[in-house]
Write a protein that holds these residues in place. Structure first.
Motif, short mmCIF file in Angstrom:
data_model
loop_
_atom_site.label_atom_id
_atom_site.label_comp_id
_atom_site.label_asym_id
_atom_site.label_seq_id
_atom_site.Cartn_x
_atom_site.Cartn_y
_atom_site.Cartn_z
N GLY A 82 -4.05 26.21 15.78
CA GLY A 82 -4.69 27.23 16.59
C GLY A 82 -4.34 28.60 16.04
O GLY A 82 -3.63 28.72 15.06
N PRO A 83 -4.82 29.65 16.68
CA PRO A 83 -4.47 30.98 16.22
C PRO A 83 -2.96 31.18 16.35
O PRO A 83 -2.36 30.82 17.34
CB PRO A 83 -5.23 31.92 17.15
N ALA A 84 -2.35 31.73 15.32
CA ALA A 84 -0.90 31.90 15.31
C ALA A 84 -0.46 32.98 16.29
O ALA A 84 0.67 32.96 16.76
CB ALA A 84 -0.43 32.26 13.90
N GLY A 85 -1.34 33.90 16.61
CA GLY A 85 -0.94 34.99 17.50
C GLY A 85 -0.25 36.09 16.71
O GLY A 85 -0.04 35.99 15.51
N PRO A 86 0.11 37.14 17.40
CA PRO A 86 0.72 38.28 16.71
C PRO A 86 2.16 38.00 16.33
O PRO A 86 2.79 37.09 16.85
CB PRO A 86 0.67 39.38 17.77
N TYR A 87 2.64 38.79 15.40
CA TYR A 87 4.06 38.74 15.09
C TYR A 87 4.85 39.19 16.31
O TYR A 87 4.33 39.87 17.18
CB TYR A 87 4.38 39.63 13.89
N VAL A 88 6.09 38.81 16.34
CA VAL A 88 6.94 39.18 17.47
C VAL A 88 6.99 40.69 17.59
O VAL A 88 7.16 41.41 16.60
CB VAL A 88 8.36 38.61 17.26
N VAL A 89 6.83 41.17 18.80
CA VAL A 89 6.87 42.61 19.06
C VAL A 89 8.31 43.09 18.93
O VAL A 89 9.23 42.42 19.42
CB VAL A 89 6.32 42.90 20.48
N PRO A 90 8.53 44.21 18.27
CA PRO A 90 9.89 44.71 18.15
C PRO A 90 10.56 44.86 19.52
O PRO A 90 9.92 45.24 20.50
CB PRO A 90 9.71 46.07 17.49
N GLY A 91 11.83 44.53 19.57
CA GLY A 91 12.58 44.61 20.81
C GLY A 91 13.82 43.73 20.74
O GLY A 91 14.14 43.17 19.70
N ASN A 92 14.51 43.60 21.85
CA ASN A 92 15.71 42.78 21.94
C ASN A 92 15.37 41.45 22.58
O ASN A 92 14.68 41.40 23.60
CB ASN A 92 16.79 43.50 22.75
N TYR A 93 15.85 40.37 21.97
CA TYR A 93 15.55 39.03 22.42
C TYR A 93 16.82 38.19 22.45
O TYR A 93 17.79 38.50 21.77
CB TYR A 93 14.55 38.33 21.47
N THR A 94 16.78 37.12 23.21
CA THR A 94 17.83 36.11 23.16
C THR A 94 17.24 34.89 22.48
O THR A 94 16.20 34.38 22.90
CB THR A 94 18.32 35.74 24.58
N VAL A 95 17.89 34.44 21.43
CA VAL A 95 17.45 33.27 20.69
C VAL A 95 18.30 32.10 21.15
O VAL A 95 19.53 32.20 21.20
CB VAL A 95 17.60 33.48 19.17
N ARG A 96 17.65 31.02 21.51
CA ARG A 96 18.35 29.83 22.00
C ARG A 96 18.03 28.66 21.09
O ARG A 96 16.86 28.36 20.84
CB ARG A 96 17.92 29.53 23.43
N LEU A 97 19.07 28.02 20.58
CA LEU A 97 18.91 26.86 19.72
C LEU A 97 19.56 25.67 20.41
O LEU A 97 20.70 25.77 20.87
CB LEU A 97 19.58 27.11 18.37
N GLN A 98 18.82 24.58 20.52
CA GLN A 98 19.36 23.39 21.15
C GLN A 98 19.21 22.21 20.21
O GLN A 98 18.14 21.98 19.65
CB GLN A 98 18.65 23.09 22.47
N HIS A 99 20.30 21.48 20.06
CA HIS A 99 20.30 20.25 19.28
C HIS A 99 21.05 19.22 20.10
O HIS A 99 22.26 19.33 20.29
CB HIS A 99 20.96 20.46 17.92
N GLY A 100 20.31 18.26 20.65
CA GLY A 100 20.94 17.31 21.56
C GLY A 100 21.43 18.03 22.80
O GLY A 100 20.68 18.76 23.43
N ASP A 101 22.68 17.86 23.12
CA ASP A 101 23.27 18.51 24.29
C ASP A 101 23.91 19.85 23.96
O ASP A 101 24.41 20.55 24.85
CB ASP A 101 24.33 17.60 24.93
N VAL A 102 23.94 20.22 22.69
CA VAL A 102 24.58 21.45 22.26
C VAL A 102 23.57 22.59 22.28
O VAL A 102 22.51 22.50 21.67
CB VAL A 102 25.18 21.30 20.84
N VAL A 103 23.90 23.65 23.03
CA VAL A 103 23.03 24.82 23.13
C VAL A 103 23.79 26.03 22.62
O VAL A 103 24.94 26.26 23.00
CB VAL A 103 22.59 25.06 24.60
N SER A 104 23.15 26.80 21.77
CA SER A 104 23.75 28.02 21.25
C SER A 104 22.78 29.17 21.49
O SER A 104 21.58 29.03 21.26
CB SER A 104 24.03 27.85 19.75
N GLU A 105 23.30 30.30 21.96
CA GLU A 105 22.47 31.48 22.21
C GLU A 105 23.03 32.67 21.45
O GLU A 105 24.25 32.79 21.28
CB GLU A 105 22.44 31.83 23.70
N SER A 106 22.14 33.55 21.06
CA SER A 106 22.57 34.78 20.40
C SER A 106 21.54 35.87 20.68
O SER A 106 20.34 35.60 20.76
CB SER A 106 22.66 34.54 18.89
#
Length: 169
Positions: free
Chosen positions: A33-57
């Protein structure tokens, strides 16, 4: 930088499932489908999950330094991309409803197949204009605006045909 490219790609609109291809037993790979726009500049929280392990930054996304355009142009382009994505999702949802209807029939409905094919064609054409707009950051051309207005009207007409096919339900 490869990490940057992967992050930008993953933060954009994800692929929509393709109910028509799945119904035909074709590849389970979602339709691009359409990819949409690039991420708008700003502050974000990135969350990565692998199994039961969750990491945020926390991360800060900055505008690409190579872009030399007013913030208003960038914001307008982003809104346009999001509207196109919503239109595509509506069309894809209608395709899914028709496929679900067809799957529930014991005897094929002669009117359903051409309607589904029209919706598929409409979806492909919408995707084409979406890709042409996403390739350049700036206002859409008059032709692109005209196409999008037509595709919105055509979607309304396809919905009316779908409603009539289902007996107004």
């Amino acid at each position: 930088n490869i990490d940057h490219v992967a992050t930008v790609r993953e933060a954009r609109r994800t692929d929509e499932p393709d109910p028509v291809r799945a119904d035909r037993g074709e590849s389970r790979t979602p339709r691009r489908g359409p990819a949409g726009p690039y991420v708008v500049p700003g502050n974000y929280t990135v969350r990565l999950q692998h199994g039961d392990v969750v990491s945020e930054s926390a991360v800060e996304v900055r505008e690409d330094r190579r872009l030399d355009l007013p913030a208003a142009v960038r914001a307008s382009w982003t809104r346009q991309q999001l509207r196109i994505g919503e239109l595509y999702e509506e069309i894809n949802g209608l395709a899914g409803e028709i496929v679900e209807y067809e799957q529930g029939l014991d005897v094929p409905d002669a009117a359903a197949e051409p309607l589904r094919e029209s919706v598929e064609d409409h979806r492909g054409r919408t995707l084409g204009v979406a890709r042409s707009i996403s390739g350049w950051i700036g206002p859409p051309t008059e032709d692109q605006r005209s196409e999008l207005a037509f595709y919105r009207q055509a979607l309304d007409a396809l919905r009316e045909r779908w409603s009539a096919l289902r007996g107004g339900n």
